[in-house]
Write a protein that holds these residues in place. Structure first.
Motif, PDB file in Angstrom:
ATOM      1  N   GLN A  93      23.825  25.603  29.983  1.00  0.00           N
ATOM      2  CA  GLN A  93      24.267  25.356  31.349  1.00  0.00           C
ATOM      3  C   GLN A  93      25.052  26.572  31.843  1.00  0.00           C
ATOM      4  O   GLN A  93      25.898  27.109  31.125  1.00  0.00           O
ATOM      5  CB  GLN A  93      25.146  24.119  31.403  1.00  0.00           C
ATOM      6  N   LEU A  94      24.753  26.998  33.064  1.00  0.00           N
ATOM      7  CA  LEU A  94      25.514  28.072  33.688  1.00  0.00           C
ATOM      8  C   LEU A  94      26.826  27.498  34.224  1.00  0.00           C
ATOM      9  O   LEU A  94      26.925  26.291  34.464  1.00  0.00           O
ATOM     10  CB  LEU A  94      24.716  28.690  34.837  1.00  0.00           C
ATOM     11  N   PRO A  95      27.831  28.359  34.409  1.00  0.00           N
ATOM     12  CA  PRO A  95      29.080  27.857  35.004  1.00  0.00           C
ATOM     13  C   PRO A  95      28.801  27.228  36.366  1.00  0.00           C
ATOM     14  O   PRO A  95      27.875  27.633  37.069  1.00  0.00           O
ATOM     15  CB  PRO A  95      29.928  29.122  35.160  1.00  0.00           C
ATOM     16  N   ASP A 103      24.444  35.520  26.341  1.00  0.00           N
ATOM     17  CA  ASP A 103      25.590  34.645  26.601  1.00  0.00           C
ATOM     18  C   ASP A 103      25.117  33.285  27.092  1.00  0.00           C
ATOM     19  O   ASP A 103      25.757  32.271  26.837  1.00  0.00           O
ATOM     20  CB  ASP A 103      26.512  35.261  27.665  1.00  0.00           C
ATOM     21  N   PHE A 104      24.011  33.303  27.829  1.00  0.00           N
ATOM     22  CA  PHE A 104      23.375  32.068  28.316  1.00  0.00           C
ATOM     23  C   PHE A 104      21.948  32.060  27.795  1.00  0.00           C
ATOM     24  O   PHE A 104      21.136  32.889  28.176  1.00  0.00           O
ATOM     25  CB  PHE A 104      23.364  32.026  29.853  1.00  0.00           C
ATOM     26  N   ALA A 140      23.028  39.767  33.508  1.00  0.00           N
ATOM     27  CA  ALA A 140      23.518  40.445  32.303  1.00  0.00           C
ATOM     28  C   ALA A 140      23.881  39.419  31.230  1.00  0.00           C
ATOM     29  O   ALA A 140      23.594  39.625  30.046  1.00  0.00           O
ATOM     30  CB  ALA A 140      24.715  41.330  32.644  1.00  0.00           C
ATOM     31  N   GLY A 141      24.477  38.308  31.640  1.00  0.00           N
ATOM     32  CA  GLY A 141      24.814  37.253  30.683  1.00  0.00           C
ATOM     33  C   GLY A 141      23.585  36.660  30.024  1.00  0.00           C
ATOM     34  O   GLY A 141      23.575  36.397  28.816  1.00  0.00           O
ATOM     35  N   ILE A 142      22.536  36.470  30.797  1.00  0.00           N
ATOM     36  CA  ILE A 142      21.285  35.939  30.240  1.00  0.00           C
ATOM     37  C   ILE A 142      20.657  36.974  29.309  1.00  0.00           C
ATOM     38  O   ILE A 142      20.219  36.653  28.202  1.00  0.00           O
ATOM     39  CB  ILE A 142      20.310  35.529  31.367  1.00  0.00           C
ATOM     40  N   ARG A 177      24.729  38.061  41.033  1.00  0.00           N
ATOM     41  CA  ARG A 177      23.434  37.894  40.374  1.00  0.00           C
ATOM     42  C   ARG A 177      23.334  38.843  39.185  1.00  0.00           C
ATOM     43  O   ARG A 177      22.846  38.477  38.123  1.00  0.00           O
ATOM     44  CB  ARG A 177      22.292  38.134  41.354  1.00  0.00           C
ATOM     45  N   ALA A 178      23.814  40.060  39.348  1.00  0.00           N
ATOM     46  CA  ALA A 178      23.796  41.040  38.267  1.00  0.00           C
ATOM     47  C   ALA A 178      24.645  40.574  37.091  1.00  0.00           C
ATOM     48  O   ALA A 178      24.257  40.737  35.928  1.00  0.00           O
ATOM     49  CB  ALA A 178      24.279  42.399  38.771  1.00  0.00           C
ATOM     50  N   THR A 179      25.771  39.968  37.379  1.00  0.00           N
ATOM     51  CA  THR A 179      26.652  39.448  36.327  1.00  0.00           C
ATOM     52  C   THR A 179      25.960  38.334  35.549  1.00  0.00           C
ATOM     53  O   THR A 179      25.986  38.308  34.315  1.00  0.00           O
ATOM     54  CB  THR A 179      27.964  38.927  36.958  1.00  0.00           C
TER      55      THR A 179
END
Length: 118
Positions: free
Chosen positions: A33-35, A27-28, A21-23, A16-18
């Motif tokens: 769309q998320l992976p 990055d998202f 952090a991407g959001i 969830r932390a990863t």
């Protein structure tokens, strides 16, 4: 839940932390769309059910939506709302422990803020 995690945290919290952090890094973005669960599980060597649990927490918090048969997508405003939630969690949960550790070690907060504490 917070984007800051440590190695003692359960795997789904670290995942969830990863994702958080991407959001937060952009990055998202809204509409992205998320992976897939399988792709993220393979990338992190995690069980797909654990990834699904991490994703479910984002859905429960209203940061993403599931489009059946298509995937999971970041909702508009998710980054801003997530940033506020993460700031609040940091101030309530991590900062007091960090501050206590700073005091315990006799570090000067001003020096740390200026980058001279190391």
């Amino acid at each position: 839940m917070t984007a800051l995690s440590n190695e003692d945290s359960p795997v789904y919290i670290r995942l969830r932390a990863t994702i958080a952090a991407g959001i937060l890094r952009g990055d998202f973005r809204a509409g992205d769309q998320l992976p897939s669960v399988r792709a993220l599980a393979a990338e992190h060597g995690a069980n797909p059910l654990t990834v699904a649990k991490a994703y479910q927490s984002f859905q429960d918090d209203g940061y993403v939506e599931v489009r059946r048969g298509v995937g999971m997508f970041v909702l508009p405003g998710a980054s801003e709302r997530l940033r506020l939630a993460e700031r609040d969690a940091f101030v309530r949960n991590q900062w007091p422990r960090i501050r206590e550790h700073i005091d315990l070690l006799g570090l000067d907060l001003t020096d740390l803020m200026e980058g001279a504490g190391a």
